[in-house]
Scaffold this motif. Structure first.
Motif, short mmCIF file in Angstrom:
data_model
loop_
_atom_site.label_atom_id
_atom_site.label_comp_id
_atom_site.label_asym_id
_atom_site.label_seq_id
_atom_site.Cartn_x
_atom_site.Cartn_y
_atom_site.Cartn_z
N ARG A 1 0.84 -1.20 0.00
CA ARG A 1 0.00 0.00 0.00
C ARG A 1 0.87 1.25 0.00
O ARG A 1 2.03 1.20 0.43
N MET B 1 -8.73 -3.22 4.62
CA MET B 1 -9.10 -2.06 3.79
C MET B 1 -7.99 -1.02 3.78
O MET B 1 -7.46 -0.66 4.83
N ASP B 2 -7.64 -0.57 2.60
CA ASP B 2 -6.64 0.49 2.45
C ASP B 2 -7.34 1.83 2.64
O ASP B 2 -8.28 2.15 1.90
N CYS C 1 -6.30 10.70 2.40
CA CYS C 1 -6.90 9.37 2.51
C CYS C 1 -8.06 9.43 3.52
O CYS C 1 -7.84 9.70 4.70
N CYS D 1 -6.50 4.62 1.76
CA CYS D 1 -6.33 5.47 0.58
C CYS D 1 -7.16 4.98 -0.61
O CYS D 1 -7.04 5.53 -1.71
N SER D 2 -7.98 3.95 -0.39
CA SER D 2 -8.89 3.53 -1.45
C SER D 2 -10.04 4.53 -1.59
O SER D 2 -10.77 4.52 -2.58
N GLN D 3 -10.17 5.40 -0.59
CA GLN D 3 -11.11 6.52 -0.65
C GLN D 3 -10.34 7.78 -0.33
O GLN D 3 -9.44 7.76 0.51
N TRP D 4 -10.67 8.86 -1.01
CA TRP D 4 -9.92 10.08 -0.74
C TRP D 4 -10.82 11.30 -0.78
O TRP D 4 -11.87 11.32 -1.41
#
Length: 240
Positions: A185, A200-201, A192, A203-206
């Motif tokens: 990651r 869950m990462d 993020c 930074c998959s949502q920002w």
């Protein structure tokens, strides 16, 4: 040793024309073993990499300019790189013609260009921003860093460190403790906005990608840069 946000934060208050480049005119053993031998590197002309060719004769160290050497790891300003590429005087091209046939020219080209240029020679901060440990007496390469060196690396305030053995555990420690990276990651930033979990990462949502929040390591790096700049301002001639 610092993430991109820390770098951006600290360098945002540093003069844009400065060049962080470790350099010296004391060539030492390199004069006979690096600067005077003549080599031809086929990789300059061919698509594939191959062994360099060594000429049977050597050449004298040039006296038309003063040769410098130093670390190949440099942080250069845009204005200096434009000078090297566009070459509004003949200095960069002259140096390029000479260093094309020098062993490990990356340890001398930029150093010699910048220190022979009246316009740029006093923009050099004599440091490569890297943490290294050299054996005594020093060998060709620095000591391989490991877990036992971690605390010193952190306290050094250096932006980068080298060298590391492949997959050494200290690399995971840097990811976990300094960069806050999960496995495979990126280093999370203030942009993020996802929830952090093992599956869950974040930074998959920002959110706002323009938000920049420096981490705790930025403070150490900032102190290191401040000390370097204090030394820089106290010297009238940077290239010696």
């Amino acid at each position: 040793m610092v993430c991109q946000f820390d770098l951006s934060h600290v360098f945002s208050s540093v003069r844009r024309d400065l060049n962080f480049i470790d350099h010296t005119s004391d060539l030492g053993w390199k004069e006979l073993q690096r600067f005077q031998p003549i080599v031809v590197d086929p990789a300059i002309y061919l698509a594939r990499r191959s062994q360099i060719f060594h000429a049977t004769e050597k050449r004298k160290t040039p006296d038309a300019f003063k040769a410098f050497t130093g670390s190949p790891w440099v942080t250069l300003s845009r204005s200096f790189l434009e000078f090297c590429i566009l070459g509004w005087d003949n200095l960069p091209r002259t140096m390029l013609m000479y260093f094309t046939n020098v062993i490990l020219s990356q340890e001398g080209y930029f150093h010699s260009v910048i220190c022979n240029s009246p316009e740029f020679k006093n923009t050099t901060v004599n440091n490569d921003l890297r943490y290294m440990i050299w054996d005594s007496p020093p060998r060709m390469e620095p000591h391989f860093l490991n877990v036992s060196d971690f605390d010193q690396m952190v306290q050094s305030g250096a932006a980068f460190a080298r060298q590391f053995a492949k997959d050494d555990p200290v690399l995971n420690l840097i990811d976990e403790k300094i960069l806050k990276r999960g496995l495979n990651r990126p280093s999370p930033g203030a942009w993020c906005s996802g929830r952090r979990s093992w599956w869950m990462d974040p930074c998959s949502q920002w959110g706002d990608v323009n938000i920049m929040k420096p981490g705790p390591q930025a403070k150490k790096f900032e102190e290191s840069i401040t000390n370097l700049l204090d030394d820089w301002t106290s010297q009238s001639n940077q290239c010696k």
